[in-house]
Scaffold this motif. Structure first.
Motif, short mmCIF file in Angstrom:
data_model
loop_
_atom_site.label_atom_id
_atom_site.label_comp_id
_atom_site.label_asym_id
_atom_site.label_seq_id
_atom_site.Cartn_x
_atom_site.Cartn_y
_atom_site.Cartn_z
N VAL A 152 0.84 -1.20 0.00
CA VAL A 152 0.00 0.00 0.00
C VAL A 152 0.88 1.25 0.00
CG1 VAL A 152 -1.64 1.36 1.36
CG2 VAL A 152 -1.98 -1.10 1.11
N ALA A 153 1.91 1.26 0.84
CA ALA A 153 2.80 2.43 0.97
C ALA A 153 3.55 2.70 -0.33
CB ALA A 153 3.78 2.22 2.11
N MET A 154 3.91 1.65 -1.07
CA MET A 154 4.64 1.85 -2.32
C MET A 154 3.76 2.52 -3.37
SD MET A 154 7.22 -1.40 -2.77
CE MET A 154 6.28 -2.68 -1.95
N LEU A 155 2.51 2.07 -3.49
CA LEU A 155 1.62 2.73 -4.45
C LEU A 155 1.29 4.14 -3.99
CD1 LEU A 155 0.19 2.39 -7.13
CD2 LEU A 155 -1.76 1.39 -5.93
N ASP A 156 1.22 4.35 -2.68
CA ASP A 156 1.01 5.70 -2.14
C ASP A 156 2.10 6.67 -2.59
OD1 ASP A 156 -1.38 5.71 -0.79
OD2 ASP A 156 -0.54 5.18 1.15
N ARG A 157 3.34 6.18 -2.62
CA ARG A 157 4.47 7.03 -3.02
C ARG A 157 4.37 7.43 -4.49
NH1 ARG A 157 9.43 6.27 -0.51
NH2 ARG A 157 10.23 7.67 -2.13
N ILE A 158 3.86 6.52 -5.31
CA ILE A 158 3.81 6.75 -6.75
C ILE A 158 2.58 7.55 -7.17
CG2 ILE A 158 3.56 5.54 -8.97
CD1 ILE A 158 5.24 3.28 -7.71
N ALA A 159 1.46 7.37 -6.45
CA ALA A 159 0.17 7.94 -6.87
C ALA A 159 0.19 9.45 -7.15
CB ALA A 159 -0.90 7.60 -5.84
N PRO A 160 0.73 10.31 -6.25
CA PRO A 160 0.69 11.75 -6.55
C PRO A 160 1.50 12.13 -7.78
CG PRO A 160 1.99 11.31 -4.57
CD PRO A 160 1.29 10.04 -4.91
N HIS A 161 2.59 11.41 -8.05
CA HIS A 161 3.38 11.70 -9.24
C HIS A 161 2.61 11.29 -10.50
CE1 HIS A 161 7.00 12.75 -7.01
NE2 HIS A 161 6.74 11.74 -6.21
N LEU A 162 1.90 10.19 -10.43
CA LEU A 162 1.08 9.77 -11.57
C LEU A 162 -0.02 10.80 -11.84
CD1 LEU A 162 0.37 7.63 -13.68
CD2 LEU A 162 -0.97 6.44 -11.93
N GLY A 163 -0.66 11.30 -10.78
CA GLY A 163 -1.68 12.33 -10.95
C GLY A 163 -1.13 13.59 -11.58
N ARG A 164 0.05 14.01 -11.11
CA ARG A 164 0.66 15.23 -11.65
C ARG A 164 1.07 15.04 -13.12
NH1 ARG A 164 4.10 15.73 -7.94
NH2 ARG A 164 2.88 17.11 -6.61
N ALA A 165 1.61 13.88 -13.44
CA ALA A 165 2.04 13.62 -14.82
C ALA A 165 0.84 13.59 -15.77
CB ALA A 165 2.80 12.29 -14.89
N ILE A 166 -0.27 13.01 -15.34
CA ILE A 166 -1.47 12.97 -16.17
C ILE A 166 -2.01 14.39 -16.36
CG2 ILE A 166 -3.87 12.20 -16.24
CD1 ILE A 166 -2.96 9.63 -14.84
N ALA A 167 -2.00 15.20 -15.29
CA ALA A 167 -2.47 16.59 -15.40
C ALA A 167 -1.64 17.37 -16.41
CB ALA A 167 -2.43 17.26 -14.03
N TRP A 168 -0.33 17.23 -16.36
CA TRP A 168 0.53 17.94 -17.30
C TRP A 168 0.26 17.52 -18.72
CZ3 TRP A 168 5.91 17.68 -14.40
CH2 TRP A 168 5.86 18.54 -13.30
N ARG A 169 0.07 16.22 -18.94
CA ARG A 169 -0.19 15.74 -20.30
C ARG A 169 -1.52 16.30 -20.82
NH1 ARG A 169 2.96 11.62 -18.28
NH2 ARG A 169 4.49 10.76 -19.76
N ARG A 170 -2.52 16.35 -19.97
CA ARG A 170 -3.81 16.88 -20.40
C ARG A 170 -3.71 18.36 -20.74
NH1 ARG A 170 -8.89 14.27 -17.00
NH2 ARG A 170 -8.45 12.09 -17.51
N ARG A 171 -2.99 19.08 -19.93
CA ARG A 171 -2.87 20.52 -20.20
C ARG A 171 -2.10 20.76 -21.49
NH1 ARG A 171 -2.61 20.94 -14.29
NH2 ARG A 171 -4.23 22.39 -13.61
N GLU A 172 -1.05 20.00 -21.72
CA GLU A 172 -0.26 20.16 -22.95
C GLU A 172 -1.07 19.78 -24.18
OE1 GLU A 172 3.16 17.79 -22.32
OE2 GLU A 172 4.09 19.16 -20.87
#
Length: 363
Positions: A152-172
């Motif tokens: 659970v903790a490992m996916l927790d570490r990755i989740a916010p970065h995945l959200g930020r990367a998806i947001a950047w791609r959508r904006r671009e």
């Protein structure tokens, strides 16, 4: 431990580095599998205008499950049935934490799980700046052990970065139309059931009923909040919406027949549809601004600051004093930038400038 930390950093770097979304997701799941075992994984994008789950990227699971899941089974997915008011973005949750085996066995969702197949799941709704952008999950089959706290903790570490990367791609990919959408849900008697974070920022406390009041029986309406005008739209309830919970709350746990009793599985879908039809789901979307105005202004040799001040003056509807406050500069500085911009463009007023930029006939 150091090796695991390095693997996590490698996955995060790949999330930002891969330009192609499919390659990024393949790298994500492949990297996760090096950290801990799982049989399959999915990522379902979320449409910010409707809170709906979209067609999934499938990793080692049948993609033909997309359609039945989105059209039917999503309404009974224990993850999707959670109250969106309590949803915490980028927080990983196990399936066993939101539904007991007994609840799953008597739910219609039990018919879907063998299709993937899985028995245990670990999932997070990832997002950025309060906006849910995708649901990501990994699975294990029946007979395998449930996910543990370290996983659970490992996916927790990755989740916010995945959200930020998806947001950047959508904006671009969609800079001209990317906008934050306010979502409100009203019950059958007009009571407010939910406002997302964007709507909470836009609407003064206690005045949500005004949004419902401007909505006509059919079509859309407009509403001014502060200096911005919004289009008010009525959204249909669909099985794959994160707002599913509100269509099921009158049935207790969402598994019953509407009278608090567990009905036949064939009745569950009818209950969900009947309750969903009684909801009023509203979106507040900013009116599209003429983004090409910035592009046209750039041809007149304006400095970056002149371009920004002039564009905001034209697009925001703010007075010079309000614009000065927003930009943390003096009103005299705003006027100075605008005078210089008007001189370079050859216009004497805001209206004349708009006429020139948009190629309109001033007569």
């Amino acid at each position: 431990m150091l090796r695991r930390q390095q693997q996590l950093l490698d996955i995060i770097e790949l999330i930002y580095d891969r330009d192609d979304c499919g390659q990024m997701l393949t790298s994500l799941f492949t990297g996760l599998r090096e950290l801990f075992a799982f049989s399959s994984g999915v990522l379902l994008p979320i449409e910010p205008k409707t809170f709906e789950l979209q067609e999934a990227f499938c990793f080692d699971c049948p993609p033909e499950n997309n359609v039945p899941y989105l059209q039917h089974y999503a309404a009974f997915d224990p993850y999707a049935r959670r109250d969106p008011g309590t949803l915490v973005l980028n927080q990983t949750v196990r399936l066993s934490d939101v539904a007991s085996p007994e609840e799953l066995d008597r739910s219609e969702f039990a018919d879907f799980m063998p299709k993937v197949p899985y028995h245990h799941a670990l999932a997070a709704v990832v997002g950025f700046d309060g906006e849910p952008l995708a649901a990501v999950s990994v699975h294990r089959r029946k007979g395998e052990k449930d996910f543990d706290r370290d996983e659970v903790a490992m996916l927790d570490r990755i989740a916010p970065h995945l959200g930020r990367a998806i947001a950047w791609r959508r904006r671009e990919a969609n800079q001209a139309t990317f906008a934050k959408i306010g979502i409100l849900v009203f019950g059958a008697s007009g009571q407010l059931l939910f406002m997302n974070a964007v709507a909470q920022r836009l609407i003064p406390q206690g005045s949500a009923a005004a949004v419902l009041g401007v909505l006509p029986p059919a079509g859309s309406a407009s509403l001014r909040l502060g200096c911005q005008r919004y289009r008010v739209n009525r959204l249909p309830w669909r099985a794959a919406s994160l707002l599913t919970r509100f269509s099921l709350q009158e049935t207790g746990d969402g598994l019953g027949d509407g009278n608090g009793q567990n009905g036949a599985a064939s009745d569950h879908w009818a209950v969900a549809q009947r309750q969903g039809a009684r909801l009023t789901i509203i979106s507040l979307e900013p009116f599209r601004r003429r983004e090409d105005i910035r592009r046209r202004l750039s041809h007149y040799g304006l400095s970056p600051r002149e371009l920004e001040i002039t564009a905001q003056s034209l697009l925001s509807g703010l007075t010079n004093a309000q614009l000065a406050q927003r930009c943390s500069i003096s009103e005299d500085t705003v006027k100075s930038h605008l005078r210089e911009a008007y001189r370079k463009i050859g216009a004497s007023s805001r209206m004349e400038l708009l006429v020139d930029l948009l190629g309109l006939d001033s007569q």
